[in-house]
Write a protein that holds these residues in place. Structure first.
Motif, mmCIF file in Angstrom:
data_model
loop_
_atom_site.group_PDB
_atom_site.id
_atom_site.type_symbol
_atom_site.label_atom_id
_atom_site.label_comp_id
_atom_site.label_asym_id
_atom_site.label_seq_id
_atom_site.Cartn_x
_atom_site.Cartn_y
_atom_site.Cartn_z
ATOM 1 N N UNK A 297 53.578 40.277 51.204
ATOM 2 C CA UNK A 297 53.055 41.519 50.619
ATOM 3 C C UNK A 297 53.198 41.500 49.107
ATOM 4 N N UNK A 298 54.327 40.991 48.620
ATOM 5 C CA UNK A 298 54.535 40.890 47.173
ATOM 6 C C UNK A 298 53.508 39.941 46.566
ATOM 7 N N UNK A 299 53.319 38.786 47.200
ATOM 8 C CA UNK A 299 52.364 37.797 46.699
ATOM 9 C C UNK A 299 50.951 38.375 46.661
ATOM 10 N N UNK A 300 50.562 39.056 47.725
ATOM 11 C CA UNK A 300 49.216 39.626 47.773
ATOM 12 C C UNK A 300 49.035 40.704 46.707
ATOM 13 N N UNK A 301 50.072 41.521 46.473
ATOM 14 C CA UNK A 301 50.000 42.538 45.417
ATOM 15 C C UNK A 301 49.790 41.887 44.062
ATOM 16 N N UNK A 303 48.599 38.894 43.438
ATOM 17 C CA UNK A 303 47.265 38.274 43.387
ATOM 18 C C UNK A 303 46.197 39.320 43.083
ATOM 19 N N UNK A 304 46.259 40.457 43.751
ATOM 20 C CA UNK A 304 45.272 41.519 43.516
ATOM 21 C C UNK A 304 45.339 42.033 42.085
ATOM 22 N N UNK A 305 46.552 42.171 41.575
ATOM 23 C CA UNK A 305 46.723 42.594 40.178
ATOM 24 C C UNK A 305 46.116 41.571 39.234
ATOM 25 N N UNK A 306 46.315 40.285 39.537
ATOM 26 C CA UNK A 306 45.749 39.219 38.705
ATOM 27 C C UNK A 306 44.223 39.262 38.715
ATOM 28 N N UNK A 307 43.636 39.585 39.854
ATOM 29 C CA UNK A 307 42.178 39.690 39.941
ATOM 30 C C UNK A 307 41.677 40.810 39.031
ATOM 31 N N UNK A 308 42.389 41.926 39.009
ATOM 32 C CA UNK A 308 42.014 43.037 38.125
ATOM 33 C C UNK A 308 42.056 42.582 36.669
ATOM 34 N N UNK A 309 43.143 41.906 36.283
ATOM 35 C CA UNK A 309 43.247 41.404 34.907
ATOM 36 C C UNK A 309 42.100 40.449 34.585
#
Length: 323
Positions: A297-301, A303-309
């Motif tokens: 869950x931490x990794x996916x969070x 990753x999703x944040x990185x996609x936004x950036x």
């Protein structure tokens, strides 16, 4: 981006993935295994004994992918130097820690000194041999600032900061490799959009290697990249940023790497000044673990944040920001 431009990604992925069943058992046989800190999250104790130095997988795979792209531009050999050069520093550090059983690894002064020397060399090559010049560009604007000889320490700062930020992010199964895929794809879109296909292919060659590595590094990881991999990836990202004049975009594009590094800096300063910790543990991904979040869950969070950036970075470079 057509089939020819995607070739480095496919080559890097296939070679990296194919090397896994060969290299991982070899590392296990040599007892090149990860040691887990006693003061880390208790859930990580089960990772002890997992083979490390697995960054060798994508060092080989992505390098061959870059060679496939380098026929279009000799400049990519400079990127390859950044990738393999920092990977070699990480390899020496891992060798001392894992093989010679010296937990602190390469002495800090030697490790930092090697990073500074390599960073200075890359800065000279990029500014001089590649004809890049010494100007830096402010993202989303036409404003340039010529640094002159100050570009050299600036290049060293960019490379040292990037390599160490990526290194700090390598603490959960698949985290650093996934973040690098996102950052490199985002950077490929940015530089490809300006017609710089050679460096776009360099980026996707690195991304392809990381995707191949995730076959074995995603939770539960069968192998860890070690400093061999994390420093190499940071070196590749930093070198490409220098060569494509996207240095000032890098803190936004690699926002998660920046946050991870800042969490360590904040934690150290707070403890030194006030004797208190801001986070339960740093880097930040460990803080979430100690809050009870499952590792995936931490990794996916993140990753999703990185996609936004990455998406915001692409929009900024196109002169558009979200409303």
């Amino acid at each position: 981006m057509g089939p020819d431009q995607l070739k480095p990604l496919v080559i890097s992925f296939l070679i990296t993935a194919a090397l896994g069943p060969v290299l991982i058992p070899f590392l296990r046989k040599l007892k090149i295994r990860q040691s887990v800190r006693d003061d880390g999250p208790r859930t990580h104790l089960a990772k002890s004994g997992t083979p490390t130095m697995g960054g060798l997988l994508f060092l080989v795979g992505s390098s061959i992918g870059i060679f496939a792209a380098a026929q279009y531009a000799a400049a990519l050999y400079v990127g390859l130097l950044g990738f393999l050069g920092y990977g070699l520093i990480g390899l020496m550090d891992d060798y001392i820690k894992v093989v010679r059983r010296q937990p602190l690894g390469l002495k800090a002064r030697y490790k930092l000194g090697a990073q500074v020397l390599l960073g200075a060399l890359l800065g000279l090559l990029v500014a001089g041999n590649l004809g890049r010049g010494t100007e830096i560009i402010f993202p989303g604007t036409a404003y340039e600032w010529k640094l002159g000889w100050w570009y050299l320490p600036f290049a060293v700062l960019v490379l040292s900061g990037t390599t160490n930020a990526v290194n700090l992010s390598d603490g959960l199964d698949g985290l650093a490799a996934g973040l690098m895929v996102i950052a490199m794809v985002g950077l490929a879109v940015v530089v490809g959009g300006s017609g710089n296909w050679e460096w776009a292919m360099f980026a996707i060659a690195i991304a392809g290697g990381c995707i191949g590595f995730l076959v074995y590094n995603y939770y539960p990881a069968k192998v860890f990249m070690g400093d061999t991999g994390s420093l190499a990836l940071g070196g590749a990202l930093g070198t490409m940023a220098l060569a494509t004049k996207t240095e000032l975009l890098l803190p936004l594009l690699g926002g998660v790497f920046v946050i991870e590094a800042l969490s360590v800096i904040i934690q150290v300063i707070a403890f030194q000044v006030w004797g208190k910790r801001v986070f339960r543990m740093s880097p930040l991904h460990h803080h979430f673990e100690l809050l009870g979040w499952p590792e995936r869950k931490v990794v996916h969070l993140f990753w999703c944040t990185a996609i936004v950036f990455a998406v915001v970075s692409i929009m900024v470079m196109r002169g558009t920001t979200p409303t």
